[in-house]
Design a protein around this motif. Structure first.
Motif, short mmCIF file in Angstrom:
data_model
loop_
_atom_site.label_atom_id
_atom_site.label_comp_id
_atom_site.label_asym_id
_atom_site.label_seq_id
_atom_site.Cartn_x
_atom_site.Cartn_y
_atom_site.Cartn_z
N TYR A 123 0.85 -1.18 0.00
CA TYR A 123 0.00 0.00 0.00
C TYR A 123 0.89 1.24 0.00
CZ TYR A 123 0.75 -0.06 5.14
OH TYR A 123 1.29 -0.08 6.41
N ALA A 163 -8.60 3.08 2.73
CA ALA A 163 -7.70 4.06 3.32
C ALA A 163 -7.82 4.07 4.83
CB ALA A 163 -8.01 5.45 2.76
N LEU A 176 -11.53 9.91 7.28
CA LEU A 176 -10.81 8.66 7.51
C LEU A 176 -10.73 8.35 9.00
CD1 LEU A 176 -7.73 9.06 5.10
CD2 LEU A 176 -10.03 8.23 4.58
N TRP A 179 -8.51 0.39 8.50
CA TRP A 179 -8.79 0.27 7.07
C TRP A 179 -10.29 0.21 6.83
CZ3 TRP A 179 -5.45 1.19 3.38
CH2 TRP A 179 -4.09 0.93 3.56
N HIS A 198 -2.74 6.24 4.53
CA HIS A 198 -2.49 4.99 3.83
C HIS A 198 -3.58 4.76 2.78
CE1 HIS A 198 -0.35 3.56 7.76
NE2 HIS A 198 0.41 4.36 7.04
N PHE A 199 -3.18 4.30 1.59
CA PHE A 199 -4.13 4.08 0.50
C PHE A 199 -3.88 2.73 -0.17
CE2 PHE A 199 -3.64 8.66 0.91
CZ PHE A 199 -4.96 9.09 0.94
#
Length: 361
Positions: free
Chosen positions: A103, A141, A175, A179, A231-232
């Motif tokens: 990622y 994300a 977000l 996850w 984070h993606f």
């Protein structure tokens, strides 16, 4: 079982358990949200799974418009710090489906200033992409703490085209520290009446804003300035109003899609001829494995080990003679070795030299 549709038999439907043959007359309609194929290319994003990092796997304080992960351009203005790196999922994790390997991690350190910003973007080739259509963006994300990001679409018509349309369908996404899958469905503006530059440099951009001073409020829903780690994974843009499961394409297919825009080739097997015994001593050509979007910019690094069928040596002071969508040709000076004019010049597939071809948008 076997199904007959309008006289055509042999269509196997393993999900239907009724025994015997079934006949369907008239039209058969199947919702696209229930049918997927690894080869459908419904995802307009390339390297949305972050498998390919041809340039490098991390960069501290990237400069504006620098690439780290393939096809993902990192953009900033002013003096914020933007760090990009490839991170690995734990094998067997279940937070993100499909067992992804990597990622993208983006770390921002904000710097106060109305004009400052930091964001990551993918420029999808052709402004015609999904123009005037309903489309859905989905991605997985998380952040180091509860934080907002802003999603923005941009229609860019290239240098000699109409003015760029930015601030399109701006969406705020909140977000969490875990996850999660996020999606937003939008309708992209029609490009009717617009002028598209014929040089093949137009694009549809998807921007993920992480930090934005007040000058960018209209493009970010007043996101504001912030520092943090984001984070993606599994980014997908597709036609329609449904976020379908992430499309997993074969590795070789995804790499070829990346190589349309950038190719870093270690020790390519270039071939040519020794043109003289003086300054410009050799001319080498190489056919690229994938045709590029436009005529690429070529750069070389390292020393090329060379062979003429009898003598070995090296060439340096490399200059690009020309390049096309499919190939390049270079000239270089002999550094070591004595070669015979007009003998073949063969670059060894060894050593540490690289050839880089770039045709990014």
């Amino acid at each position: 079982m076997t199904v007959t549709i309008n006289g055509t038999t042999g269509i196997t439907t393993p999900g239907i358990t009724n025994s015997g043959n079934q006949t369907i007359s008239g039209s058969l309609s199947v919702s696209s949200s229930n049918v997927s194929s690894a080869q459908s290319f419904r995802n307009k994003i390339i390297n949305g799974n972050f498998d390919y990092w041809q340039r490098q796997t991390s960069n501290t304080n990237v400069v504006n418009a620098q690439y780290v992960a393939d096809r993902w351009i990192n953009l900033k203005s002013g003096s914020p710090t933007l760090n990009i790196s490839r991170q690995s999922f734990t094998v067997g994790q279940t937070d993100v489906p499909n067992e992804p390997t990597y990622y993208l991690q983006a770390n921002t350190i904000s710097s106060t200033g109305a004009a400052n910003n930091a964001y990551i973007s993918q420029r999808v080739e052709s402004v015609r992409t999904l123009a005037g259509q309903t489309a859905t963006l989905s991605f997985w994300a998380k952040a180091d703490s509860a934080k907002n990001i802003a999603i923005e679409f941009v229609q860019n018509f290239a240098t000699n085209g109409s003015a760029e349309a930015n601030g399109v369908n701006v969406t705020t996404v909140s977000l969490s520290t875990s996850w999660q899958k996020y999606s937003t469905t939008i309708t992209l503006p029609s490009i009717s009446g617009k002028t598209v530059d014929s040089a093949n440099g137009d694009y549809l951009a998807v921007n993920f804003w992480l930090d934005a001073g007040s000058n960018w409020n209209s493009r970010t829903n007043s996101l504001g300035q912030q520092s943090g780690t984001f984070h993606f994974s599994q980014v997908q843009l597709e036609a329609g109003s449904v976020a379908t499961p992430y499309e997993i394409r074969p590795f070789q297919t995804e790499l070829a899609l990346c190589q349309r825009y950038y190719q870093s080739i270690a020790t390519p097997p270039a071939r040519g001829i020794f043109t003289s015994t003086t300054s410009i001593a050799s001319r080498l050509g190489f056919v690229l494995p994938v045709q590029m979007r436009g005529t690429p910019t070529i750069s070389m690094s390292g020393t090329i080990p060379i062979f003429d069928g009898s003598t070995t040596g090296t060439i340096t002071t490399i200059a690009v003679a020309f390049s096309t969508l499919n190939s390049w040709e270079i000239e270089g000076n002999v550094a070591t070795g004595t070669f015979t004019q007009y003998r073949p010049a063969i670059a060894y597939v060894s050593g540490s030299w690289y050839a880089i071809a770039s045709a990014e948008l």
